[in-house]
Design a protein around this motif. Sequence first.
Motif, mmCIF file in Angstrom:
data_model
loop_
_atom_site.group_PDB
_atom_site.id
_atom_site.type_symbol
_atom_site.label_atom_id
_atom_site.label_comp_id
_atom_site.label_asym_id
_atom_site.label_seq_id
_atom_site.Cartn_x
_atom_site.Cartn_y
_atom_site.Cartn_z
ATOM 1 N N VAL A 34 0.859 -1.179 0.000
ATOM 2 C CA VAL A 34 0.000 0.000 0.000
ATOM 3 C C VAL A 34 0.898 1.232 0.000
ATOM 4 O O VAL A 34 1.736 1.399 0.884
ATOM 5 N N ARG A 35 0.725 2.084 -1.001
ATOM 6 C CA ARG A 35 1.516 3.316 -1.133
ATOM 7 C C ARG A 35 0.546 4.482 -1.275
ATOM 8 O O ARG A 35 0.085 4.772 -2.371
ATOM 9 N N GLY A 36 0.249 5.099 -0.160
ATOM 10 C CA GLY A 36 -0.710 6.201 -0.173
ATOM 11 C C GLY A 36 -2.099 5.693 -0.507
ATOM 12 O O GLY A 36 -2.642 4.864 0.212
ATOM 13 N N ASP A 37 -2.661 6.166 -1.603
ATOM 14 C CA ASP A 37 -3.997 5.718 -2.009
ATOM 15 C C ASP A 37 -3.919 4.662 -3.112
ATOM 16 O O ASP A 37 -4.920 4.329 -3.728
ATOM 17 N N GLU A 38 -2.729 4.109 -3.348
ATOM 18 C CA GLU A 38 -2.535 3.081 -4.369
ATOM 19 C C GLU A 38 -2.174 1.749 -3.717
ATOM 20 O O GLU A 38 -1.583 1.704 -2.647
ATOM 21 N N VAL A 39 -2.537 0.676 -4.395
ATOM 22 C CA VAL A 39 -2.116 -0.663 -3.995
ATOM 23 C C VAL A 39 -1.337 -1.240 -5.172
ATOM 24 O O VAL A 39 -1.868 -1.359 -6.271
ATOM 25 N N VAL A 40 -0.071 -1.569 -4.931
ATOM 26 C CA VAL A 40 0.778 -2.133 -5.969
ATOM 27 C C VAL A 40 0.849 -3.639 -5.735
ATOM 28 O O VAL A 40 1.263 -4.091 -4.674
#
Length: 76
Positions: free
Chosen positions: A11-17
């Motif tokens: 989870v990177r901020g409002d993104e999911v990689v």
Amino acid sequence: MPAPEGFAYDVRGDEVVISHHGRRATVLRGRAAARFLADVEDGDGDTDQELMARVTGNYRRGNERTAKDHPRNSGR
């Protein structure tokens, strides 16, 4: 069919990689990321792997060899 393995998410901020064996497979943003995180929290490890495989489209359907050998696909 073997169970999917090798998937991980970050989870990177409002993104999911989502990565597969260390290589980035997809990035989820917004509602898709929120829905994914909610589903991961409800499931267990094996279910998480299957979920990530479905989200990335990186899973086998079992008919690849049959379709490849079909006469209709001979020129591909």
